[in-house]
Structure formats: structure tokens, C-alpha cells
Scaffold this motif. Structure first.
Motif, short mmCIF file in Angstrom:
data_model
loop_
_atom_site.label_atom_id
_atom_site.label_comp_id
_atom_site.label_asym_id
_atom_site.label_seq_id
_atom_site.Cartn_x
_atom_site.Cartn_y
_atom_site.Cartn_z
N SER A 558 53.04 -21.06 -13.67
CA SER A 558 52.99 -22.49 -13.37
C SER A 558 53.83 -23.20 -14.43
O SER A 558 53.70 -22.92 -15.63
N ILE A 559 54.70 -24.11 -13.97
CA ILE A 559 55.66 -24.75 -14.87
C ILE A 559 55.51 -26.27 -14.77
O ILE A 559 55.46 -26.82 -13.66
N GLY A 560 55.47 -26.90 -15.93
CA GLY A 560 55.52 -28.36 -16.00
C GLY A 560 56.75 -28.80 -16.76
O GLY A 560 56.97 -28.37 -17.90
N MET A 561 57.60 -29.63 -16.16
CA MET A 561 58.87 -30.04 -16.76
C MET A 561 58.84 -31.53 -17.09
O MET A 561 58.36 -32.34 -16.29
N ALA A 562 59.38 -31.86 -18.27
CA ALA A 562 59.55 -33.26 -18.68
C ALA A 562 60.94 -33.40 -19.28
O ALA A 562 61.51 -32.43 -19.80
N VAL A 563 61.49 -34.61 -19.24
CA VAL A 563 62.88 -34.84 -19.64
C VAL A 563 62.95 -35.98 -20.65
O VAL A 563 62.30 -37.03 -20.48
N ALA A 578 55.13 -32.47 -20.94
CA ALA A 578 55.33 -31.18 -20.27
C ALA A 578 54.01 -30.42 -20.13
O ALA A 578 53.75 -29.78 -19.10
N ASP A 579 53.16 -30.50 -21.15
CA ASP A 579 51.86 -29.83 -21.11
C ASP A 579 51.00 -30.40 -19.99
O ASP A 579 50.38 -29.67 -19.20
N SER A 580 50.94 -31.72 -19.90
CA SER A 580 50.14 -32.36 -18.85
C SER A 580 50.67 -31.99 -17.47
O SER A 580 49.89 -31.75 -16.53
N THR A 581 51.97 -31.92 -17.33
CA THR A 581 52.56 -31.58 -16.04
C THR A 581 52.24 -30.14 -15.66
O THR A 581 52.03 -29.81 -14.48
N MET A 582 52.23 -29.25 -16.67
CA MET A 582 51.87 -27.85 -16.39
C MET A 582 50.44 -27.75 -15.87
O MET A 582 50.16 -27.00 -14.93
N TYR A 583 49.51 -28.51 -16.46
CA TYR A 583 48.13 -28.50 -15.97
C TYR A 583 48.07 -28.98 -14.52
O TYR A 583 47.30 -28.47 -13.70
N HIS A 584 48.91 -29.96 -14.22
CA HIS A 584 48.94 -30.45 -12.84
C HIS A 584 49.47 -29.36 -11.90
O HIS A 584 48.98 -29.21 -10.77
N ALA A 585 50.46 -28.59 -12.39
CA ALA A 585 50.99 -27.50 -11.56
C ALA A 585 49.90 -26.47 -11.28
O ALA A 585 49.81 -25.94 -10.16
N LYS A 586 49.07 -26.18 -12.26
CA LYS A 586 47.98 -25.23 -12.02
C LYS A 586 46.95 -25.82 -11.06
O LYS A 586 46.37 -25.12 -10.22
N ALA A 587 46.73 -27.14 -11.21
CA ALA A 587 45.77 -27.79 -10.32
C ALA A 587 46.26 -27.81 -8.87
O ALA A 587 45.46 -27.87 -7.93
N MET A 588 47.57 -27.74 -8.70
CA MET A 588 48.15 -27.75 -7.36
C MET A 588 48.21 -26.34 -6.75
O MET A 588 48.90 -26.12 -5.76
N GLY A 589 47.45 -25.41 -7.32
CA GLY A 589 47.37 -24.08 -6.72
C GLY A 589 48.13 -23.02 -7.47
O GLY A 589 48.24 -21.89 -6.98
N ARG A 590 48.70 -23.35 -8.64
CA ARG A 590 49.46 -22.40 -9.44
C ARG A 590 50.73 -21.95 -8.70
O ARG A 590 50.98 -22.36 -7.60
N ASN A 591 51.50 -21.11 -9.39
CA ASN A 591 52.73 -20.55 -8.82
C ASN A 591 53.63 -21.65 -8.25
O ASN A 591 54.16 -21.54 -7.16
N ASN A 592 53.82 -22.74 -9.04
CA ASN A 592 54.72 -23.80 -8.60
C ASN A 592 55.25 -24.55 -9.81
O ASN A 592 54.81 -24.36 -10.94
#
Length: 865
Positions: A558-563, A578-592
Motif C-alpha cells: 500500500s502506497i501513500g504519495m505526497a508532493v 505521505a504517512d496519512s495517505t498510506m493509512y488511507h490506502a490500507k483502509a481502501m483495501g490495501r494493494n493500491n
């Protein structure tokens, strides 16, 4: 007496003989005494003999343009001071009548009125009436003249008187020239003595027999009495005399210099001397003499001994001492240089070669900068570089370089001390590696990443560019550690690091943040489209298989990207985003992959993330979590065949928190076991009530890996079910595909015990884990729940074919199929056509409280089919 006879022949008869003899005696005395008084007396005698009122002697100056007053006799003439000053030097360019007559060797005798106006003006104030000038000649050249002045008109001269005056002038000229030559000789001798004495060398002259003829300078260690006239055996100490005797024949026989050496013993220490003999013609021209120069080299010998001792001492050391010319070439090396180069003896081949020839090519620039700094500043510089050895690997050297100063005060080269610091350098490199790099993957750690990130942000500020930061988390990594052990987990992490690194640019940075988390930094990002492509390549490359104990696993991330600067203006904020976004990626079902800019609500989380974790901890400990239920529908009748118990959390501050956020958070906080137990107890309590009201639907419970790994899990679950008056057949245990199949032997035992006790077993999220058909065939599985990611692709032909293949495979294995994520009637009817037994999704019902779910259980959902 010949001079007297010649002089007598020209003496006028009317003058007294005594006057002329006195003049001759005066001139003769002048030959041995050229003092100012002698000159004045001589002029007085000559003036009186010539019956003049005054007499003056002028010396012709070099260049022939003037005459200098040397001495005079005033007699009866009164000479004012200003006139005397004018007469001190006569300029021939003004008094041409004097120069033209005298330079021709003729006497000038005239009345003052007959002279040129300039001469009249000069002599008029004195009151002179007549002037007689007699030239002084040396080899026909004018060297001066005698001026005889008369206040009255002179008597008439006798016939022999001019010859008398000319002869007298010739003798006077001869005396002056001789005395001047002797004066020059004395001055030159004094200069020679002074110069030789200033050198602290002894210089003396010997004749062919060894007699001391001259001594120009002496030495404190030699006799101080006069040595002139003594034979060398008496004049000098024995050792010195013997050395001279040996060298004299060779020096007399040749035109070159002959060198000799001797030592003079002394109580305070021996004196070492070096001498040179040079043959020269004798003064009288008979034979040859010898000039000897003796130099005391005691201090030089002692300094050389000290230097040799120092060199020998340096040769004992491991440090090499070198000297370099201004262009960097080796001019001198100590013995340790060859040892550093890998040899045991001296290395003369190195001399004259540039030091850079022996330096590793990658370190040339470092060495050139050090050269320039030393020559520019004049201060010592320490530099470290690799020395290429004759045999073997290069060694690391630490060199302290300092300038070699020349006599002009400028640096003419360099000196250096070289020390082998290979062990220390490698140790420092190892320590630096440990301090800045991860030991498992070799990637930069947090410390180095922080420095690299700040550098990248500084460049971005200067150039107006972007920096992207990606937080990467390996999905379900704990299951791998638990199933295969930490060594296998380390293998997965190292492999994942290599895979991710392979799709990054050279300037990109991949760092290990800790555990199963990585961070990728993309500096100088050209555009956001590039970021999307890179993120997708990262996700895809991570799914390449890793074989663990013969089982192929395909991990996901799961990847969270920030710029920067779009989402954050500093390093800390960028990491947090980026850390917060990664948690959101895991919350969205992982592998995204999720991007901070696309998730508006995450922008307000920030520091509140930690607060949410704290409140979750309190909620679990306080048994504040609730259970919602989502129906599982019979695909043919629309009846609710079972319900899945799902955890829900209503936070007093933030309201409803999605399970995609708090479930991963609970796993990281170590609260997942407590949370699962609470959900199980609440769900079984509700199921007991439903049974009492006559409802027959089965309850589906999700079991965490912590509970499933517990040795007493099976016994505790059976006891709990019985405690609530229920049967194992009333409960279906759902385990994820990765959890059920990663540790085949261990999990198979637990699952078989549950199955034998009467529980139904379901594989949840099928298609996202690590299963193989052989494993799936061996497992005691009743139900296969297809992951919603496959349902979402039913609008594509490829997606429909994959779903058909999964259903056919499950049926061939004798398993019931439950498809998750059904959201449309078209999807439901397509699945009906495939023979799917059961479906679950928002098309039928979202997770709802127990009361609402009870109505669905009683009334059914046939209107959705």
C-alpha cells in the motif's frame, strides 16, 4: 742620484742650486709619502723655485671633462671662500683654453687678459696677473697639472727653466700615479681580507716549498700569531700540515683545484675541515704559488649526522615522508613509501613520477584540490585518498601536506607525511554504514533519509521544482513472519527492496523507514503524471513472486504519495502527509496507491492521527466498539442465509471511523486480539437472542491471525459457543486467504480441529493472497468468498472470464461460492447465471445495526434478485 744629475743640467744659472735641489728632494720624498702635508710642501718648494705667488695641484678626473683640486700652496695669494669653492673643481667645458693646451702636452703661460672670458672671471677676484700651468703626463695621457699663479708680471724666464719645470712635472706625475696604484692595491687587499673574513674561511698563500707568503683570513681554532714567513709544518697543526703536504704536488702539477680534508682534535669536540688548493703565478713571476681556502664544516657534518639520524628514525616508522616538486612529482621518499606500495626495499622508480600516478583515479580530483589549497594558503592540509599498490588491493592513506618554502618566500613544492589508515577508514565506513544505512537491505535509514530529503527540498526551493515522497507498507507482513519465521520475513523485505529499487531512477532515493515500511523520494519531479506512472510500477513490481519454503508468495504493498510544495512546505509535513495517505490506502483495501492531493479529508487529520490512536486504545479497553451485520443472500431465493459480524466504532470527537482506518491501526497498536474477542462476544450474544426468537441464519465471524495462532483458540471458541447455548454449526469462521494458507501445516491443524468440531470454514478475500490449488485442495474449506476486486471488473470481458474460472474451480473442489461487493442488479443476475450460490454487497444491504439486520433476516431480500 741620476735624477739629480739630469736635473742639474737644466737648472738655470741665475737660480740658486739649493732651490732646485729642494724641489727635487720634495718630489723624491713624495714618492714614499703621498700625504696631504707632503703634497703641500712639494708645491711650496716648486712655487718658490718658480718665483710664483701660489701653486695648486689638479688631478685629471675619469672621463676627461673636469679636474679636481688635490693640494695647494697659497703663498702671497688671499683666496676668498667662495672663490676657493669654485676652484675646487674645474669644468673643462667652461675653461676650454686650459684643456685644449694641456691635453696636447703643452704648458700654458699667459697674462690673465689673454685667457678666455670665463677664465678671466674666475681669476679676476684673486688679483692674479699671470698664470703658468704645467701638464702632468703618464704615457702621453693627461693625468693632471700644476698651476702657478703670479700677482705681478713674472721675470723673464731663462732658456732652461721651461725644461726644468717639465722635468719636475714628469717626476711629480710618476709619483702620483705610483701612489694611486699602491692605494688601489691596499684598498683591494683590504676588501679581499674583509670579504674572506666575512666567510669565516681561512685563506692563505704558500710558495712552492710550503712557506706561508700571505694570510688573508684566519680561523679561531688555528694559531693567532702571524703565520707569514713560517713553513707550513710550524704554522699549522700536524694533521692540517700533513693534508696540505699531500695535496700540494697534485695542485702544482695541474691547473685545477685540489681538495683535501683534515680533522683537528679538541677537548670540546673535533673540528672537521675541507680545503681547496689552487695554483697561481708568483708575484715576481718566478715559479708558482698556491692559494689555500680552508672551510670549517663541523656544523655541516653535525647537521648531516642529525639529518641522517632523523632519516634513519623516519625509516623505522610506518609513516612515509615524501617531498614533491611544484608540479606534484616525487623528489624524495622515505623507506616506508615502498612498504606502503607493497615492497620491502627502496623504490627509486617512484622518484620523478607524479604522485597522482600512484593514486586511485577516483581520488585524483581530491588530491588536486589539496595541492591547490596548500600552495594557495600556505597552511597544512590533511587529505585522504587510496594508494594503488604494486600487488594487492589499494590502501587508504591519510596525508598531511605542507609547503616547501623557497628562498624567495614562495612555495616551491610540497612535503607530506603519509599514514596507512585502511583499518580505521574501513571501520569508519562500517560505523557510517551502521549509522546511516539499514543493515538488512543496505538502504538509507531514517537519519540519512532526513538529510537527503532536506537537501532535495533545498534544491527544489532554488529551482522551483517538485519533490515527491511515497510511504510504502507491505500488506499482511506479520502473517509472513508468523507463518515462516523472521528469517523468511527478512528475505521478503530484502527482495522487495531490490525490486522497488530496480524501477527507480538513479537520482531517486529508497529508504527503509522501519519494520515493513519503506519510503521512496523522487527529487526534481518533472510532472505529476510521471509520479502516477512510477507509483503504479512500484505496486506492480512488488507483486513479483517470492518462494518461501517451496511456496510462492506474491506480496502486495500500500502506497501513500505526497508532493512538495503542493501538499506540504517542509520535510516533516511531507512525511506526515505521505504517512496519512498510506493509512488511507490500507483502509481502501490495501494493494493500491493513494495521492494526498486526491484525499481532501486527510488534509485535516495531520497531528490528530495520534489522538485517534489514543482514543481507539481507550475505546477497546472500555468495550465501546459496536457490531454491525451485513446479510449474505441466497442467490436464487433472496433469503438471508447468514450474516457477517463487522466491527464499527463511533468516536465521540470524530464520529464514525471507517474500519479501513481503525482495523490497521489496531493491528499496529497490538489491540487486534482484544478487539476480535469483543466482537465475538457481542455477536454470539446477539445470535443467542435470534435463536430464541426462531431465526436460523448462520453467523459469520472474522478471526484474526493472533486468535487463530493461539494454542487454546479452538477449545476456547467451542467453550464460548456452548456457553451461549449455541452449536458450532451456527457459526462460520472466516479467515483471509493469506492467513489460511501461508503456514500450511500450522493453520491446517487449527482449521481441521474447527471443522471437525462442526464449524464451517470460509476463505475470505480470495484472490488477493498467496494460495495455490494444491494447498486449497488440502484445506478443510467449505466456502470460498471471492474478493470484491473481482466483482468490480465484471463490466469487462476479462473480468467476467476470471470470475467464471474462479466459480468453476470452487465448484470442482466442492466448495460453496460467496461473491462479495455485489452492487448492481446486472452483476447479481450475471452471477446467478454462473451458478453462484450466495452474494453479499451494497446492492442487498450495507452493514447495519442488529435491529435492521433482524428485519432482513425475517423478511428476506427477494426483491433484490
Amino acid at each position: 742620484m741620476t735624477a739629480r744629475r739630469d736635473f742639474a743640467e737644466v737648472v738655470p744659472q741665475r737660480n740658486s742650486t739649493r732651490d732646485f735641489l729642494e724641489a727635487l728632494d720634495a718630489v723624491s720624498q713624495l714618492i714614499t709619502d703621498a700625504g696631504e702635508d707632503a703634497l703641500a710642501r712639494t708645491l711650496m718648494v716648486i712655487g718658490q723655485a718658480a718665483r710664483a705667488g701660489a701653486a695648486a695641484l689638479y688631478r685629471h678626473q675619469a672621463g676627461g671633462l673636469s679636474a679636481q683640486h688635490v693640494a695647494g700652496w697659497r703663498g702671497d695669494v688671499s683666496l676668498p671662500a667662495d672663490v676657493a669653492a669654485k676652484l675646487a673643481r674645474l669644468d673643462y667645458r667652461i675653461y676650454r683654453d686650459l684643456h685644449d693646451t694641456l691635453s696636447a702636452g703643452l704648458m700654458l703661460e699667459r697674462h690673465v687678459s689673454e685667457l678666455l672670458p670665463a677664465t678671466q672671471v674666475m681669476l679676476g677676484p684673486i688679483g692674479l696677473q699671470h698664470l703658468l700651468c704645467v701638464p702632468l703626463l703618464d704615457g702621453g695621457e693627461l693625468v693632471g697639472f700644476i698651476a702657478l699663479a703670479y700677482l705681478d708680471a713674472p721675470r723673464r724666464r731663462e732658456a732652461g727653466e721651461p725644461r726644468f719645470l717639465a722635468t719636475l712635472a714628469n717626476y711629480l706625475a710618476l709619483a702620483l700615479v705610483r701612489h694611486e696604484a699602491e692605494s688601489r692595491l691596499r684598498v683591494n687587499a683590504q676588501r679581499l681580507s674583509t670579504l674572506v673574513g666575512a666567510t669565516e674561511d681561512m685563506v692563505f698563500e704558500l710558495d712552492g716549498g710550503g712557506m706561508v707568503i700571505n694570510v688573508w683570513s684566519s680561523h679561531p681554532a688555528l694559531p693567532s700569531a702571524s703565520l707569514v714567513g713560517l713553513p707550513l709544518d710550524r704554522a699549522f697543526p700536524q694533521d692540517m700540515a700533513w693534508a696540505l703536504r699531500q695535496a700540494m704536488p697534485r695542485a702544482l702539477a695541474s691547473d685545477g683545484r685540489e681538495q683535501f680534508e683534515f680533522t683537528l682534535p679538541r677537548l670540546e669536540g673535533a673540528i672537521y675541515c675541507i680545503g681547496r688548493l689552487q695554483a697561481v703565478p708568483s708575484e715576481n713571476g718566478n715559479g708558482r704559488h698556491l692559494v689555500a681556502l680552508v672551510r670549517d664544516v663541523t656544523e655541516l657534518m653535525r647537521e648531516e649526522a642529525r639529518r641522517r639520524s632523523m632519516v634513519e628514525t623516519l625509516d623505522l616508522l610506518e609513516e612515509a615522508v615524501i617531498e614533491l616538486s611544484a608540479d606534484g612529482r616525487l623528489s624524495r621518499v622515505s623507506a616506508a613509501w615502498s612498504q606502503l606500495r607493497g615492497g620491502d626495499e627502496s623504490d627509486p622508480q617512484s622518484l620523478g613520477q607524479p604522485l597522482s600516478e600512484f593514486v586511485h583515479p577516483d581520488d585524483h580530483a581530491t588530491l588536486v584540490r589539496a595541492y591547490g589549497e596548500v600552495l594557495r594558503s600556505g597552511e597544512p592540509v590533511t587529505v585522504r585518498f587510496r594508494l594503488v599498490r604494486a600487488v594487492g588491493e589499494p590502501v587508504w592513506l591519510e596525508a598531511k601536506l605542507l609547503p616547501n618554502w623557497g628562498a624567495d618566500g614562495l612555495a616551491q613544492g610540497l612535503r607530506g607525511v603519509l599514514r596507512d589508515v585502511t583499518a580505521a577508514h574501513l571501520s569508519e565506513a562500517h560505523i557510517r554504514q551502521l549509522a546511516l544505512y539499514d543493515g538488512l537491505t543496505g538502504l538509507p535509514n531514517r537519519v540519512l533519509l532526513d538529510d537527503l530529503l532536506n537537501q532535495a527540498l533545498a534544491r527544489a526551493r532554488r529551482h522551483g521544482s517538485r519533490v515527491a515522497l511515497g510511504f510504502i507498507d507491505l500488506d499482511h507482513f506479520k502473517q509472513i513472519n508468523d507463518a515462516f519465521g523472521h528469517q523468511a520475513g527478512d528475505q521478503v523485505l530484502a527482495t522487495l527492496a531490490r525490486q522497488i529499487r530496480s524501477v527507480l531512477r538513479e537520482e531517486d532515493v529508497l529508504a527503509r523507514w522501519g519494520g515493513d515500511e519503506f519510503i521512496v523520494m523522487l527529487p526534481d519531479l518533472p510532472d505529476l503524471a510521471t509520479l502516477s506512472n512510477v507509483a503504479e510500477r512500484l505496486r506492480e513490481i512488488a507483486r513479483q513472486g517470492v518462494v518461501l519454503e517451496g511456496i510462492e508468495t506474491r506480496p502486495t504493498i500500500s502506497i501513500g504519495m505526497a508532493v512538495y510544495p503542493d501538499n506540504a512546505d517542509n520535510a516533516e509535513s511531507l512525511l506526515r502527509a505521505a504517512d496519512s495517505t498510506m493509512y488511507h490506502a490500507k483502509a481502501m483495501g490495501r494493494n493500491n496507491v493513494q495521492f494526498y492531493g486526491d484525499i481532501v479529508h486527510l488534509k485535516s487529520i495531520g497531528r490528530e492521527h495520534m489522538a485517534i490512536q489514543t482514543r481507539l486504545n481507550h475505546a477497546v479497553l472500555g468495550n465501546e466498539l459496536q457490531v454491525f451485520y451485513q446479510p449474505i443472500v441466497n442467490a436464487r431465493t433472496g433469503e438471508v442465509s447468514s450474516v457477517e459480524a463487522l466491527a464499527r466504532w463511533h468516536d465521540d470527537v470524530a464520529g464514525w471511523i471507517t474500519p479501513q482506518l481503525f482495523i490497521p491501526m489496531a493491528e499496529k497498536l497490538g489491540l487486534i486480539s482484544e478487539l476480535s474477542e469483543q466482537i465475538t462476544v457481542q455477536a454470539l450474544t446477539k445470535l443467542k437472542g435470534w435463536r430464541e426468537r426462531g431465526l436460523k441464519q448462520q453467523l459469520a465471524l472474522n478471526v484474526s491471525r493472533n486468535l487463530l495462532f493461539s494454542p487454546r483458540f479452538v477449545k476456547n471458541l467451542i467453550a464460548t459457543v456452548e456457553e451461549y447455548g449455541l452449536r458450532p454449526a451456527d457459526v462460520m469462521i472466516e479467515v483471509t486467504e493469506s492467513l489460511a494458507l501461508t503456514d500450511h501445516a500450522r493453520q491446517s491443524r487449527h482449521l481441521r480441529q474447527l471443522h471437525e468440531a462442526g464449524f464451517r470454514i470460509a476463505i475470505d478475500d480470495f484472490g488477493t493472497g498467496y494460495s495455490s490449488l494444491s494447498q486449497l485442495h488440502d484445506m478443510p474449506v467449505d466456502v470460498l468468498k471471492v474478493d470484491l476486486s473481482f466483482t468490480a471488473r465484471l463490466n469487462q470481458e476479462a473480468g467476467r472470464r476470471i470470475m467464471q474460472a474462479i466459480v468453476q474451480m470452487a465448484h470442482s473442489l466442492g466448495m460453496e461460492v460467496v461473491v462479495e461487493g455485489v452492487e448492481t442488479l446486472d452483476a447479481a443476475r450475471f452471477l446467478q447465471g454462473l451458478g453462484v450460490e450466495k452474494m453479499q454487497g451494497f446492492h442487498f444491504s450495507e452493514p447495519v445495526p442488529a435491529g435492521v439486520c433482524e428485519l432482513h433476516m425475517q423478511l428476506g431480500l427477494d426483491g433484490k434478485i
